[in-house]
Enzyme design. Structure first.
Site, PDB file in Angstrom:
ATOM      1  N   ASP A  20       0.972  -1.222   0.026  1.00 40.73           N
ATOM      2  CA  ASP A  20      -0.042  -0.032   0.049  1.00 40.73           C
ATOM      3  C   ASP A  20       1.097   1.165   0.074  1.00 40.73           C
ATOM      4  O   ASP A  20       2.072   1.184   0.359  1.00 40.73           O
ATOM      5  CB  ASP A  20      -0.933  -0.066   1.035  1.00 40.73           C
ATOM      6  CG  ASP A  20      -2.191   0.637   0.706  1.00 40.73           C
ATOM      7  OD1 ASP A  20      -2.371   1.433   0.087  1.00 40.73           O
ATOM      8  OD2 ASP A  20      -3.271   0.481   1.748  1.00 40.73           O
ATOM      9  N   GLY A  21       0.295   2.394  -0.548  1.00 44.63           N
ATOM     10  CA  GLY A  21       1.029   3.832  -0.270  1.00 44.63           C
ATOM     11  C   GLY A  21       0.034   4.888   0.147  1.00 44.63           C
ATOM     12  O   GLY A  21      -1.233   4.533   0.088  1.00 44.63           O
ATOM     13  N   GLU A  65       2.225   3.991  -4.083  1.00 43.29           N
ATOM     14  CA  GLU A  65       1.555   2.584  -4.255  1.00 43.29           C
ATOM     15  C   GLU A  65       2.437   1.601  -5.249  1.00 43.29           C
ATOM     16  O   GLU A  65       2.737   0.650  -4.871  1.00 43.29           O
ATOM     17  CB  GLU A  65      -0.052   2.749  -4.919  1.00 43.29           C
ATOM     18  CG  GLU A  65      -0.930   3.205  -4.095  1.00 43.29           C
ATOM     19  CD  GLU A  65      -1.761   2.199  -3.366  1.00 43.29           C
ATOM     20  OE1 GLU A  65      -1.355   0.943  -3.304  1.00 43.29           O
ATOM     21  OE2 GLU A  65      -2.815   2.670  -2.828  1.00 43.29           O
ATOM     22  N   ASP A  89      -4.102  -2.755  -3.444  1.00 44.05           N
ATOM     23  CA  ASP A  89      -5.561  -2.329  -3.593  1.00 44.05           C
ATOM     24  C   ASP A  89      -5.452  -1.338  -4.691  1.00 44.05           C
ATOM     25  O   ASP A  89      -6.525  -0.495  -4.890  1.00 44.05           O
ATOM     26  CB  ASP A  89      -5.915  -1.962  -2.114  1.00 44.05           C
ATOM     27  CG  ASP A  89      -5.020  -0.703  -1.439  1.00 44.05           C
ATOM     28  OD1 ASP A  89      -4.408  -0.156  -2.306  1.00 44.05           O
ATOM     29  OD2 ASP A  89      -5.399  -0.425  -0.539  1.00 44.05           O
ATOM     30  N   HIS A 143      -9.961  -1.065   1.874  1.00 44.56           N
ATOM     31  CA  HIS A 143     -10.718  -0.973   3.047  1.00 44.56           C
ATOM     32  C   HIS A 143     -11.922  -1.723   3.266  1.00 44.56           C
ATOM     33  O   HIS A 143     -12.964  -1.591   3.476  1.00 44.56           O
ATOM     34  CB  HIS A 143     -11.269   0.382   3.155  1.00 44.56           C
ATOM     35  CG  HIS A 143     -10.061   1.379   3.063  1.00 44.56           C
ATOM     36  ND1 HIS A 143      -9.077   1.672   3.789  1.00 44.56           N
ATOM     37  CD2 HIS A 143      -9.709   2.173   1.931  1.00 44.56           C
ATOM     38  CE1 HIS A 143      -8.176   2.638   3.546  1.00 44.56           C
ATOM     39  NE2 HIS A 143      -8.613   2.916   2.092  1.00 44.56           N
ATOM     40  N   ASP A 153      -1.978  -0.575   5.039  1.00 39.74           N
ATOM     41  CA  ASP A 153      -2.598   0.673   4.922  1.00 39.74           C
ATOM     42  C   ASP A 153      -2.156   1.805   6.178  1.00 39.74           C
ATOM     43  O   ASP A 153      -1.915   2.645   6.181  1.00 39.74           O
ATOM     44  CB  ASP A 153      -4.024   0.760   4.807  1.00 39.74           C
ATOM     45  CG  ASP A 153      -4.737   1.940   4.811  1.00 39.74           C
ATOM     46  OD1 ASP A 153      -4.834   2.668   3.657  1.00 39.74           O
ATOM     47  OD2 ASP A 153      -5.274   2.402   5.693  1.00 39.74           O
TER      48      ASP A 153
END
Length: 173
Positions: A20-21, A65, A89, A143, A153
């Site tokens: 994630d980023g 990301e 994601d 999420h 995240d």
């Protein structure tokens, strides 16, 4: 004493990475994160290694990301035959690596509109880190309550906060 060869051991395990980023302000101070998991044949977690880092300049969510999978793969060290699944994601990562990359390269890093591919340097960084590896690129809904995606995240947001505390500004870009 375990006399199993590394190749035999790798055939029984696999690596799963969630990435994630984040960028605070988008653009703003950013951070990336990855959760590296080694799973046994029954999908039990044998080892878990969280990784994260702050961006060095003002950046965007997308750039962070894209930094995460490259940094995660680099952290694994030399390529092996072990299968790796990378979950992001940002659907663009899986589509880029599974569908678009070969076409971009064939067109000299131009997209279907004959314009330069955005963030080509980051795509090339991911490609270089993935070289010689057996990787599946997958999308996971953000999420949606997936434990390791949520953890990545949180780590990415913390890394972006660290970049902000360090005083990363537009002057650094």
């Amino acid at each position: 004493m375990n006399t199993e060869t590394p190749a035999a051991q790798a055939a029984r395990t696999r690596i799963v990475i969630y990435t994630d980023g984040s960028a605070s302000g988008n653009p703003g101070p950013g951070g990336w994160a990855a959760i590296l998991l080694r799973l046994d044949a029954e999908n039990n977690v044998i080892k878990k290694v969280p990784l994260s880092g702050p961006g060095k300049s003002i950046t965007t969510n997308i750039k962070m990301e894209m930094t995460a999978p490259a940094e995660a793969l680099k952290a694994l060290g030399s390529p092996t035959d072990e299968h790796i699944t990378i979950y992001s994601d940002l659907q663009m990562i899986s589509k880029g690596m599974n569908e678009w990359l070969l076409r971009w390269k064939a067109r000299g890093w131009l997209n279907a509109s004959k314009k330069p591919v955005e963030n080509a340097d980051l795509w090339q960084n991911i490609e270089a880190a993935a070289a010689g590896r057996n990787i599946s690129w997958e999308w996971v809904r953000a999420h949606a309550g997936h434990e390791f995606n949520e953890e990545a995240d949180t780590l990415a947001k913390e890394a972006a906060q660290l970049a902000a505390r360090r005083g990363v500004t537009f002057a650094d870009t």
